[in-house]
Design a protein around this motif. Structure first.
Motif, PDB file in Angstrom:
ATOM      1  N   TYR A 108      18.249 -17.743  57.055  1.00  0.00           N
ATOM      2  CA  TYR A 108      17.643 -16.680  56.250  1.00  0.00           C
ATOM      3  C   TYR A 108      17.505 -17.052  54.768  1.00  0.00           C
ATOM      4  CZ  TYR A 108      16.858 -12.156  54.053  1.00  0.00           C
ATOM      5  OH  TYR A 108      16.357 -11.132  53.288  1.00  0.00           O
ATOM      6  N   PRO A 109      18.569 -17.472  54.075  1.00  0.00           N
ATOM      7  CA  PRO A 109      18.370 -17.799  52.656  1.00  0.00           C
ATOM      8  C   PRO A 109      17.438 -18.996  52.430  1.00  0.00           C
ATOM      9  CG  PRO A 109      20.656 -18.211  53.311  1.00  0.00           C
ATOM     10  CD  PRO A 109      19.969 -17.556  54.464  1.00  0.00           C
ATOM     11  N   ARG A 110      17.465 -19.951  53.333  1.00  0.00           N
ATOM     12  CA  ARG A 110      16.563 -21.106  53.179  1.00  0.00           C
ATOM     13  C   ARG A 110      15.116 -20.711  53.430  1.00  0.00           C
ATOM     14  NH1 ARG A 110      18.228 -26.300  55.761  1.00  0.00           N
ATOM     15  NH2 ARG A 110      16.354 -26.983  54.658  1.00  0.00           N
ATOM     16  N   VAL A 111      14.889 -19.836  54.412  1.00  0.00           N
ATOM     17  CA  VAL A 111      13.534 -19.365  54.683  1.00  0.00           C
ATOM     18  C   VAL A 111      13.009 -18.576  53.482  1.00  0.00           C
ATOM     19  CG1 VAL A 111      12.156 -17.811  56.129  1.00  0.00           C
ATOM     20  CG2 VAL A 111      13.735 -19.423  57.192  1.00  0.00           C
ATOM     21  N   LEU A 112      13.868 -17.775  52.855  1.00  0.00           N
ATOM     22  CA  LEU A 112      13.448 -17.051  51.652  1.00  0.00           C
ATOM     23  C   LEU A 112      12.926 -18.020  50.595  1.00  0.00           C
ATOM     24  CD1 LEU A 112      16.208 -14.330  51.168  1.00  0.00           C
ATOM     25  CD2 LEU A 112      13.922 -14.058  52.163  1.00  0.00           C
ATOM     26  N   ASN A 113      13.628 -19.118  50.374  1.00  0.00           N
ATOM     27  CA  ASN A 113      13.184 -20.113  49.385  1.00  0.00           C
ATOM     28  C   ASN A 113      11.889 -20.787  49.815  1.00  0.00           C
ATOM     29  OD1 ASN A 113      15.284 -19.736  47.566  1.00  0.00           O
ATOM     30  ND2 ASN A 113      16.599 -21.205  48.605  1.00  0.00           N
ATOM     31  N   ARG A 114      11.784 -21.114  51.093  1.00  0.00           N
ATOM     32  CA  ARG A 114      10.605 -21.830  51.566  1.00  0.00           C
ATOM     33  C   ARG A 114       9.369 -20.937  51.566  1.00  0.00           C
ATOM     34  NH1 ARG A 114      12.766 -26.152  55.809  1.00  0.00           N
ATOM     35  NH2 ARG A 114      11.082 -25.416  57.137  1.00  0.00           N
ATOM     36  N   ILE A 115       9.486 -19.715  52.086  1.00  0.00           N
ATOM     37  CA  ILE A 115       8.341 -18.797  52.122  1.00  0.00           C
ATOM     38  C   ILE A 115       8.042 -18.298  50.713  1.00  0.00           C
ATOM     39  CG2 ILE A 115       7.490 -16.583  53.004  1.00  0.00           C
ATOM     40  CD1 ILE A 115       7.598 -18.917  55.086  1.00  0.00           C
ATOM     41  N   GLY A 116       9.081 -18.038  49.935  1.00  0.00           N
ATOM     42  CA  GLY A 116       8.893 -17.578  48.562  1.00  0.00           C
ATOM     43  C   GLY A 116       8.130 -18.570  47.703  1.00  0.00           C
ATOM     44  N   ALA A 117       8.179 -19.851  48.073  1.00  0.00           N
ATOM     45  CA  ALA A 117       7.457 -20.876  47.306  1.00  0.00           C
ATOM     46  C   ALA A 117       5.949 -20.684  47.371  1.00  0.00           C
ATOM     47  CB  ALA A 117       7.828 -22.269  47.826  1.00  0.00           C
ATOM     48  N   PHE A 118       5.458 -19.936  48.361  1.00  0.00           N
ATOM     49  CA  PHE A 118       4.025 -19.695  48.496  1.00  0.00           C
ATOM     50  C   PHE A 118       3.548 -18.479  47.707  1.00  0.00           C
ATOM     51  CE2 PHE A 118       5.128 -22.061  52.336  1.00  0.00           C
ATOM     52  CZ  PHE A 118       4.160 -23.050  52.309  1.00  0.00           C
ATOM     53  N   PHE A 119       4.443 -17.867  46.954  1.00  0.00           N
ATOM     54  CA  PHE A 119       4.115 -16.674  46.180  1.00  0.00           C
ATOM     55  C   PHE A 119       4.595 -16.848  44.745  1.00  0.00           C
ATOM     56  CE2 PHE A 119       4.409 -15.425  50.582  1.00  0.00           C
ATOM     57  CZ  PHE A 119       3.309 -14.603  50.733  1.00  0.00           C
ATOM     58  N   GLY A 120       4.058 -16.030  43.838  1.00  0.00           N
ATOM     59  CA  GLY A 120       4.564 -16.024  42.471  1.00  0.00           C
ATOM     60  C   GLY A 120       3.587 -16.506  41.423  1.00  0.00           C
ATOM     61  N   THR A 121       2.850 -17.545  41.734  1.00  0.00           N
ATOM     62  CA  THR A 121       1.823 -18.025  40.805  1.00  0.00           C
ATOM     63  C   THR A 121       0.576 -18.379  41.603  1.00  0.00           C
ATOM     64  OG1 THR A 121       2.454 -20.357  40.910  1.00  0.00           O
ATOM     65  CG2 THR A 121       3.555 -19.030  39.234  1.00  0.00           C
ATOM     66  N   PRO A 122      -0.591 -18.114  41.069  1.00  0.00           N
ATOM     67  CA  PRO A 122      -1.836 -18.369  41.811  1.00  0.00           C
ATOM     68  C   PRO A 122      -1.974 -19.808  42.310  1.00  0.00           C
ATOM     69  CG  PRO A 122      -2.304 -17.030  39.894  1.00  0.00           C
ATOM     70  CD  PRO A 122      -0.853 -17.450  39.790  1.00  0.00           C
ATOM     71  N   ARG A 123      -1.453 -20.790  41.607  1.00  0.00           N
ATOM     72  CA  ARG A 123      -1.581 -22.188  42.022  1.00  0.00           C
ATOM     73  C   ARG A 123      -0.911 -22.459  43.363  1.00  0.00           C
ATOM     74  NH1 ARG A 123       0.680 -26.841  42.467  1.00  0.00           N
ATOM     75  NH2 ARG A 123       2.741 -26.279  41.782  1.00  0.00           N
ATOM     76  N   ARG A 124       0.205 -21.788  43.650  1.00  0.00           N
ATOM     77  CA  ARG A 124       0.951 -22.032  44.888  1.00  0.00           C
ATOM     78  C   ARG A 124       0.547 -21.110  46.026  1.00  0.00           C
ATOM     79  NH1 ARG A 124       6.083 -21.444  41.760  1.00  0.00           N
ATOM     80  NH2 ARG A 124       6.296 -19.605  43.046  1.00  0.00           N
ATOM     81  N   GLU A 125      -0.195 -20.069  45.741  1.00  0.00           N
ATOM     82  CA  GLU A 125      -0.436 -19.048  46.750  1.00  0.00           C
ATOM     83  C   GLU A 125      -1.482 -19.468  47.773  1.00  0.00           C
ATOM     84  OE1 GLU A 125       1.046 -15.232  44.199  1.00  0.00           O
ATOM     85  OE2 GLU A 125      -1.076 -15.717  44.108  1.00  0.00           O
ATOM     86  N   VAL A 126      -1.251 -19.004  48.995  1.00  0.00           N
ATOM     87  CA  VAL A 126      -2.149 -19.278  50.113  1.00  0.00           C
ATOM     88  C   VAL A 126      -2.838 -17.969  50.502  1.00  0.00           C
ATOM     89  CG1 VAL A 126      -0.795 -21.233  50.955  1.00  0.00           C
ATOM     90  CG2 VAL A 126      -0.277 -18.941  51.791  1.00  0.00           C
ATOM     91  N   ASP A 127      -3.615 -18.014  51.558  1.00  0.00           N
ATOM     92  CA  ASP A 127      -4.370 -16.850  51.995  1.00  0.00           C
ATOM     93  C   ASP A 127      -3.504 -15.915  52.853  1.00  0.00           C
ATOM     94  OD1 ASP A 127      -6.523 -15.157  52.317  1.00  0.00           O
ATOM     95  OD2 ASP A 127      -7.291 -16.242  54.046  1.00  0.00           O
TER      96      ASP A 127
END
Length: 195
Positions: free
Chosen positions: A150-169
């Motif tokens: 759970y905490p590792r998934v939060l870090n991994r999935i969270g990496a796809f959010f937060g700034t437009p450069r990292r975000e996916v569809d």
């Protein structure tokens, strides 16, 4: 350990997306509440060497019976992408708009199932939201801690959010952590029967 949940949303949403994200967040809250009501059953099913289907069956009861998700739906194919994505569960918000839910267990991290699920949500033209149900902890045969997905998934999935450069569809992702194994249960799983 209680049912955990953390939500992520794209950093910039237009008005239509914002209106869509709100009911999806309410759906996620409802799922968390229903998972919490079944916490004892989930904990009992989340034992070493138990089939992941045991957890999926409990979650399926909530998603299909309580929340209206469909199970094992093949997503619309994308031109140029070779895939026949078939998530565990899909919820239709409106034509071409939906939520995908995946239930993971042992392969969450070591087989990168969480990242595969994010990819599946990203490339699916009829899915914009991801519900990911993962273990808080996994255990060895002797009852020792193996990993904490759970905490590792939060870090991994969270990496796809937060700034437009990292975000996916994917407009939003909601990660749920389940399962706790008590020391008493761990002792029962040891080959020598000791604690």
């Amino acid at each position: 350990m209680p049912i955990e949940m953390r939500s992520f949303a794209r950093s910039s949403l237009d008005d239509d997306e914002r209106r869509e994200v709100e009911p999806v967040a309410m759906l996620a809250d409802h799922l968390r509440d229903e998972l919490a009501e079944r916490e004892a059953a989930i904990n009992q099913a989340h034992v070493v060497n138990a089939p992941s289907k045991d957890i999926q069956d409990i979650v399926a009861e909530i998603l299909t019976d309580e929340l209206g998700f469909a199970q094992e739906v093949v997503l619309t194919r994308q031109d140029g992408i070779v895939t026949h994505a078939r998530p565990d569960f899909v919820y239709s918000l409106s034509p071409g708009r939906g939520v995908m839910a995946e239930v993971e267990r042992g392969g969450t991290l070591n087989n990168n199932h969480d990242l595969k699920d994010m990819w599946k949500a990203h490339i699916a033209q009829d899915v914009q939201h991801l519900f990911l149900v993962v273990p808080n902890s996994n255990w060895t045969r002797t009852g020792g801690g193996r990993e904490k997905p759970y905490p590792r998934v939060l870090n991994r999935i969270g990496a796809f959010f937060g700034t437009p450069r990292r975000e996916v569809d994917v407009l939003s992702a909601h990660v749920f952590g389940y399962g706790w194994l008590s020391l008493e249960a761990a002792g029962q799983l040891r080959p020598d029967g000791g604690s």
